[in-house]
Design an enzyme around this catalytic site. Sequence first.
Site, PDB file in Angstrom:
ATOM      1  N   LYS A 166      38.961  34.706  51.382  1.00  0.00           N
ATOM      2  CA  LYS A 166      37.760  35.253  50.749  1.00  0.00           C
ATOM      3  C   LYS A 166      36.498  34.886  51.537  1.00  0.00           C
ATOM      4  O   LYS A 166      35.394  35.206  51.136  1.00  0.00           O
ATOM      5  CB  LYS A 166      37.665  34.784  49.306  1.00  0.00           C
ATOM      6  CG  LYS A 166      38.745  35.438  48.451  1.00  0.00           C
ATOM      7  CD  LYS A 166      38.743  34.940  47.053  1.00  0.00           C
ATOM      8  CE  LYS A 166      39.900  35.575  46.278  1.00  0.00           C
ATOM      9  NZ  LYS A 166      40.146  34.865  45.023  1.00  0.00           N
ATOM     10  N   ASP A 210      34.211  36.694  45.430  1.00  0.00           N
ATOM     11  CA  ASP A 210      34.647  37.910  46.120  1.00  0.00           C
ATOM     12  C   ASP A 210      34.427  37.776  47.619  1.00  0.00           C
ATOM     13  O   ASP A 210      35.127  38.394  48.410  1.00  0.00           O
ATOM     14  CB  ASP A 210      33.903  39.129  45.574  1.00  0.00           C
ATOM     15  CG  ASP A 210      34.353  39.428  44.148  1.00  0.00           C
ATOM     16  OD1 ASP A 210      33.829  38.805  43.215  1.00  0.00           O
ATOM     17  OD2 ASP A 210      35.276  40.255  43.995  1.00  0.00           O
ATOM     18  N   ARG A 214      42.123  44.895  39.889  1.00  0.00           N
ATOM     19  CA  ARG A 214      40.835  44.255  40.185  1.00  0.00           C
ATOM     20  C   ARG A 214      41.023  42.745  40.335  1.00  0.00           C
ATOM     21  O   ARG A 214      42.099  42.222  40.052  1.00  0.00           O
ATOM     22  CB  ARG A 214      39.811  44.582  39.096  1.00  0.00           C
ATOM     23  CG  ARG A 214      40.283  44.245  37.679  1.00  0.00           C
ATOM     24  CD  ARG A 214      39.180  43.763  36.810  1.00  0.00           C
ATOM     25  NE  ARG A 214      38.557  42.577  37.337  1.00  0.00           N
ATOM     26  CZ  ARG A 214      39.046  41.348  37.192  1.00  0.00           C
ATOM     27  NH1 ARG A 214      40.194  41.125  36.558  1.00  0.00           N
ATOM     28  NH2 ARG A 214      38.414  40.308  37.685  1.00  0.00           N
ATOM     29  N   GLY A 215      39.932  42.100  40.782  1.00  0.00           N
ATOM     30  CA  GLY A 215      40.017  40.666  41.096  1.00  0.00           C
ATOM     31  C   GLY A 215      40.355  40.576  42.576  1.00  0.00           C
ATOM     32  O   GLY A 215      41.331  41.205  43.028  1.00  0.00           O
ATOM     33  N   ALA A 216      39.536  39.821  43.306  1.00  0.00           N
ATOM     34  CA  ALA A 216      39.633  39.841  44.765  1.00  0.00           C
ATOM     35  C   ALA A 216      41.032  39.506  45.292  1.00  0.00           C
ATOM     36  O   ALA A 216      41.521  40.138  46.228  1.00  0.00           O
ATOM     37  CB  ALA A 216      38.597  38.876  45.344  1.00  0.00           C
ATOM     38  N   GLY A 217      41.691  38.519  44.710  1.00  0.00           N
ATOM     39  CA  GLY A 217      43.016  38.117  45.179  1.00  0.00           C
ATOM     40  C   GLY A 217      44.064  39.182  44.861  1.00  0.00           C
ATOM     41  O   GLY A 217      44.893  39.525  45.713  1.00  0.00           O
ATOM     42  N   ARG A 275      36.557  49.721  47.746  1.00  0.00           N
ATOM     43  CA  ARG A 275      35.477  48.886  47.216  1.00  0.00           C
ATOM     44  C   ARG A 275      34.927  48.050  48.378  1.00  0.00           C
ATOM     45  O   ARG A 275      35.715  47.513  49.157  1.00  0.00           O
ATOM     46  CB  ARG A 275      35.981  47.975  46.076  1.00  0.00           C
ATOM     47  CG  ARG A 275      36.372  48.746  44.818  1.00  0.00           C
ATOM     48  CD  ARG A 275      36.688  47.816  43.659  1.00  0.00           C
ATOM     49  NE  ARG A 275      35.490  47.246  43.071  1.00  0.00           N
ATOM     50  CZ  ARG A 275      35.510  46.220  42.210  1.00  0.00           C
ATOM     51  NH1 ARG A 275      36.653  45.661  41.866  1.00  0.00           N
ATOM     52  NH2 ARG A 275      34.384  45.757  41.706  1.00  0.00           N
ATOM     53  N   ASN A 312      29.757  36.883  44.052  1.00  0.00           N
ATOM     54  CA  ASN A 312      30.695  36.959  42.922  1.00  0.00           C
ATOM     55  C   ASN A 312      30.109  37.896  41.867  1.00  0.00           C
ATOM     56  O   ASN A 312      29.005  38.426  42.024  1.00  0.00           O
ATOM     57  CB  ASN A 312      30.959  35.557  42.355  1.00  0.00           C
ATOM     58  CG  ASN A 312      32.142  35.528  41.403  1.00  0.00           C
ATOM     59  OD1 ASN A 312      33.212  36.060  41.711  1.00  0.00           O
ATOM     60  ND2 ASN A 312      31.980  34.947  40.239  1.00  0.00           N
ATOM     61  N   LYS A 313      30.850  38.076  40.795  1.00  0.00           N
ATOM     62  CA  LYS A 313      30.484  39.030  39.746  1.00  0.00           C
ATOM     63  C   LYS A 313      29.025  38.910  39.335  1.00  0.00           C
ATOM     64  O   LYS A 313      28.502  37.800  39.208  1.00  0.00           O
ATOM     65  CB  LYS A 313      31.396  38.807  38.535  1.00  0.00           C
ATOM     66  CG  LYS A 313      31.194  39.754  37.371  1.00  0.00           C
ATOM     67  CD  LYS A 313      31.292  41.218  37.733  1.00  0.00           C
ATOM     68  CE  LYS A 313      32.555  41.579  38.473  1.00  0.00           C
ATOM     69  NZ  LYS A 313      32.504  42.916  39.106  1.00  0.00           N
ATOM     70  N   CYS A 359      33.219  35.928  34.323  1.00  0.00           N
ATOM     71  CA  CYS A 359      34.114  36.990  34.790  1.00  0.00           C
ATOM     72  C   CYS A 359      35.579  36.556  34.646  1.00  0.00           C
ATOM     73  O   CYS A 359      35.889  35.637  33.869  1.00  0.00           O
ATOM     74  CB  CYS A 359      33.820  37.438  36.213  1.00  0.00           C
ATOM     75  SG  CYS A 359      34.536  39.073  36.550  1.00  0.00           S
TER      76      CYS A 359
HETATM   77  P1  RI2 Z   1      40.110  36.259  41.758  1.00  0.00           P
HETATM   78  C1  RI2 Z   1      36.305  39.782  40.612  1.00  0.00           C
HETATM   79  O1  RI2 Z   1      35.689  40.999  40.932  1.00  0.00           O
HETATM   80  C2  RI2 Z   1      35.320  38.808  39.990  1.00  0.00           C
HETATM   81  O2  RI2 Z   1      34.036  38.861  40.573  1.00  0.00           O
HETATM   82  C3  RI2 Z   1      36.032  37.514  40.256  1.00  0.00           C
HETATM   83  O3  RI2 Z   1      35.198  36.385  40.102  1.00  0.00           O
HETATM   84  C4  RI2 Z   1      36.476  37.728  41.700  1.00  0.00           C
HETATM   85  O4  RI2 Z   1      36.859  39.105  41.748  1.00  0.00           O
HETATM   86  C5  RI2 Z   1      37.574  36.846  42.199  1.00  0.00           C
HETATM   87  O5  RI2 Z   1      38.739  37.064  41.459  1.00  0.00           O
HETATM   88  P2  RI2 Z   1      36.063  42.390  40.151  1.00  0.00           P
HETATM   89  O6  RI2 Z   1      37.268  42.958  40.880  1.00  0.00           O
HETATM   90  O7  RI2 Z   1      40.576  36.678  43.123  1.00  0.00           O
HETATM   91  O8  RI2 Z   1      36.287  42.121  38.708  1.00  0.00           O
HETATM   92  O9  RI2 Z   1      39.800  34.809  41.694  1.00  0.00           O
HETATM   93  O10 RI2 Z   1      34.840  43.283  40.382  1.00  0.00           O
HETATM   94  O11 RI2 Z   1      41.046  36.730  40.668  1.00  0.00           O
END
Ligand code: RI2
Length: 320
Positions: free
Chosen positions: A230, A194, A16-19, A59, A204-205, A125
């Site tokens: 993004k 996101d 998880r996390g967009a990146g 997703r 975002n979250k 988040c």
């Molecule tokens: P990075 C996450 O989504 C959060 O919303 C977070 O702020 C965003 O992705 C960006 O994350 P989730 O996958 O790429 O937890 O900065 O639903 O790590």
Amino acid sequence: MIVPETADKIKSMEIRGAGRIARAVAEALRDHALAVRARAPGAFRQEMERAAAMLLATRPTAVSLPNAVHIVMAGLGHAQSTDEARAGVVRRADEFIRSSQNAVERIAQFGASHIRDGDTILTHCNSEVALACIIEAHRQGKEIEVFATEVRPRNQGLITIRTLNDAGIQTNFIVDSAVRSFINDIDLVIVGADAVTVNGAVVNKIGTAQVAHSAREARVNMMVAAETYKFAPRTILGELVRIEERAGSEVLPDEIARTLPYVTVRNPAFDVTPAEYIDLIVTEKGAIPPQMAYIIIRDYLGWGIDEFHTAFGPEGLNGE
Ligand code: RI2
């Protein structure tokens, strides 16, 4: 098989996390390209497209996912042979992963310079790139303190406080609804994204918009850390970012929900913060006001998904 496995892990949020999602997708496509047995270039392309579709269906909100898929798939180009197509995908995937890591490092540098010695920062988040800014400021010797939210229902705040703790940063862990109570102690809010739309709104979250609202009311600056992948190109064409709604069981266990026939649990995973609540978006190309999102999409991402190949050029992501 790496692709179905990666797809399952993204769906269940093990990845998880967009990146991180974007890099995992690039990696899965690269490994798939190396494993596919198809001899004819047409069959190879079909196999790759099937894999891409599976990853895209995981997703819907983080635009880094379709952006990564299109960047990597552009490696197929007009290859005349399977070997050429395979090499193209592998090269694009490796370039994307490297360039994504570089982007996080650059944003950390830019973002840290917006953090002052003695600042108290609030983050919501778990954003790799937002945390990179905070950790870099700490590494530079700035004395900072952080407030980190819990992030119901998936509690990504736990990952955040572990990371901050490991970095030796003084951190306060609060429930999401306590943001308003502490906002007057905060100097700067830093979150990730996101998706960033053409009008500078940040997806975002869930809860980010409430944090932004409190920050605006208290005159606290709100900074968003977001790599250029993004930004959502198709919002230029009028397309909306789809907000993922996840299972209600993440919020309320099924055995309780079953006893409450008149209650419906709603569980949107993201919300939208309008541009006017955001002071700055820090990208690897530098910090911009959110109103400049259009320029990032035009100059670094191209006009639409179909233009990715030309926009990124043969040298890879952002022509680097
Ligand atoms: P990075 C996450 O989504 C959060 O919303 C977070 O702020 C965003 O992705 C960006 O994350 P989730 O996958 O790429 O937890 O900065 O639903 O790590």
